[in-house]
Scaffold this motif. Structure first.
Motif, short mmCIF file in Angstrom:
data_model
loop_
_atom_site.label_atom_id
_atom_site.label_comp_id
_atom_site.label_asym_id
_atom_site.label_seq_id
_atom_site.Cartn_x
_atom_site.Cartn_y
_atom_site.Cartn_z
N VAL A 76 0.86 -1.21 0.24
CA VAL A 76 -0.06 -0.06 0.04
C VAL A 76 0.89 1.34 -0.10
O VAL A 76 1.68 1.47 0.86
CB VAL A 76 -0.87 0.03 1.17
N GLY A 77 0.85 2.10 -1.07
CA GLY A 77 1.50 3.28 -1.23
C GLY A 77 0.49 4.32 -0.86
O GLY A 77 -0.51 4.40 -1.27
N VAL A 78 0.80 5.37 -0.23
CA VAL A 78 0.02 6.30 0.27
C VAL A 78 0.67 7.75 0.12
O VAL A 78 1.85 8.03 0.34
CB VAL A 78 -0.28 6.51 1.91
N SER A 133 4.44 8.71 1.55
CA SER A 133 5.27 9.78 1.13
C SER A 133 5.23 11.10 2.30
O SER A 133 4.25 11.04 3.10
CB SER A 133 4.78 10.51 -0.07
N ARG A 134 6.15 11.85 2.08
CA ARG A 134 6.35 12.82 3.10
C ARG A 134 4.85 13.89 3.21
O ARG A 134 4.57 14.37 3.89
CB ARG A 134 7.49 13.74 2.91
N ALA A 135 4.47 14.11 1.87
CA ALA A 135 3.36 14.87 1.74
C ALA A 135 2.10 14.07 2.28
O ALA A 135 1.40 15.05 2.93
CB ALA A 135 3.10 15.19 0.43
N ALA A 136 2.21 12.80 2.29
CA ALA A 136 0.92 12.00 2.86
C ALA A 136 1.09 12.19 4.32
O ALA A 136 0.03 12.16 5.04
CB ALA A 136 1.00 10.57 2.45
N ALA A 160 -2.24 14.15 8.95
CA ALA A 160 -2.45 14.83 10.14
C ALA A 160 -3.57 15.93 9.93
O ALA A 160 -4.25 16.07 10.81
CB ALA A 160 -0.84 15.49 10.43
N GLN A 161 -3.33 16.29 8.80
CA GLN A 161 -4.43 17.41 8.20
C GLN A 161 -5.88 16.94 8.38
O GLN A 161 -6.87 17.54 8.73
CB GLN A 161 -4.02 18.16 7.23
N GLU A 162 -5.95 15.73 7.67
CA GLU A 162 -7.48 15.34 7.25
C GLU A 162 -7.77 14.26 8.28
O GLU A 162 -9.35 14.28 8.33
CB GLU A 162 -7.37 14.43 6.02
N ILE A 163 -7.01 13.67 9.25
CA ILE A 163 -7.61 12.72 10.27
C ILE A 163 -7.19 13.37 11.67
O ILE A 163 -8.08 13.63 12.60
CB ILE A 163 -7.22 11.39 10.14
N ASP A 181 -2.54 11.51 15.32
CA ASP A 181 -2.17 9.88 15.89
C ASP A 181 -2.49 9.17 14.63
O ASP A 181 -2.29 7.95 14.69
CB ASP A 181 -2.70 9.62 17.11
N ALA A 182 -3.15 9.50 13.48
CA ALA A 182 -3.93 8.80 12.57
C ALA A 182 -2.92 7.90 11.78
O ALA A 182 -2.98 6.92 11.60
CB ALA A 182 -4.60 9.71 11.50
N LEU A 183 -1.75 8.26 11.34
CA LEU A 183 -0.75 7.52 10.49
C LEU A 183 0.01 6.46 11.55
O LEU A 183 0.13 5.45 10.92
CB LEU A 183 0.49 8.77 10.16
N ALA A 184 0.03 6.86 12.76
CA ALA A 184 0.65 5.93 13.70
C ALA A 184 -0.26 4.65 13.94
O ALA A 184 0.06 3.57 13.71
CB ALA A 184 0.98 6.31 14.79
N GLU A 185 -1.49 4.96 13.89
CA GLU A 185 -2.37 3.90 14.16
C GLU A 185 -2.75 3.17 12.89
O GLU A 185 -2.67 2.13 12.89
CB GLU A 185 -3.75 4.77 14.39
N THR A 186 -2.51 3.78 11.63
CA THR A 186 -2.71 3.07 10.50
C THR A 186 -1.45 2.20 10.54
O THR A 186 -1.67 0.82 9.89
CB THR A 186 -2.80 3.93 9.22
#
Ligand SMILES: Cc1cc2nc3c(=O)[nH]c(=O)nc-3n(C[C@H](O)[C@H](O)[C@H](O)COP(=O)(O)O)c2cc1C
Length: 189
Positions: A7-9, A37-40, A45-48, A51-56
């Motif tokens: 999965v690429g984000v 990616s760095r932009a993701a 952070a902005q859209e969720i 902590d969202a990325l760490a959770e995913t």
């Protein structure tokens, strides 16, 4: 067929789709290899939330660094059942369409194409200029499946989460690895 899925984000709008995709793939028992990616990192952070990325990432079998072009998924010898880029920015789409493999998302996508494996791109931009459309055509010509994350209003989703989940499930179904998960259209519904 392997239940390993890459999965690429990338940094287009749609981090909730990436989060839903990883959640759904994990529920399928997939071995998820995640690259962000760095932009993701910023859109997560902005859209969720912070902590969202760490959770995913916790739901993934492995998270690979975007610059780690020596990671296992950068090699065709590492077998997978396919790759989904969700959301796929116009920058990442263009790089994939032209094999400009300067980061791990684009390199892994290029490997999937050269190995003739499934590569699903949830391209997100609106409106589109001709350059975007040409990049989508070029990616399609070399074997990618371009799947803009368009909502299926005919399924009457009750919430934004329902709509997001349906898009994620539809992308997973395109891999053809697991029992179908997306709601089917029935004319009587
Ligand atoms: C909140 C936010 C939303 C964005 N939405 C989009 C989008 O929908 N589509 C797109 O192509 N780029 C979008 N961008 C711009 C990309 O993040 C930018 O082009 C970035 O360089 C993409 O890099 P990447 O492909 O390596 O992730 C957005 C940026 C931000 C901060």
């Amino acid at each position: 067929m392997s239940a390993r899925v890459v999965v690429g984000v990338s940094g287009a709008s749609g981090a909730p789709i990436a989060a839903a995709l990883v959640r759904e793939l994990a529920a399928c028992g997939a071995e998820i290899h995640l690259v962000v990616s760095r932009a993701a990192e910023r859109t997560f952070a902005q859209e969720i939330g912070p902590d969202a990325l760490a959770e995913t990432a916790r739901r993934a079998f492995a998270r690979h660094a975007i610059d780690d072009i020596g990671a296992a998924i950068a090699s065709g010898a590492f077998s997978t059942g396919g790759m989904i880029v969700a959301p796929c920015s116009m920058r990442t789409l263009s790089a994939i369409a032209h094999s400009a493999a300067d980061n791990l998302i684009v390199r892994a996508a290029d490997v999937h194409l050269k190995e003739r494996r499934k590569l699903i791109l949830l391209t997100r931009e609106s409106p589109l200029h001709l350059g975007h459309i040409r990049a989508m055509a070029a990616a399609t010509e070399i074997g990618a499946v371009v799947m803009p994350p368009a909502p299926a209003y005919y399924l009457k989703p009750a919430t934004l989460d329902d709509m997001t989940m349906q898009i994620a499930r539809r992308a997973i179904d395109l891999l053809g690895l697991f029992a179908p998960r997306a709601h089917e259209w029935r004319p009587d519904d």
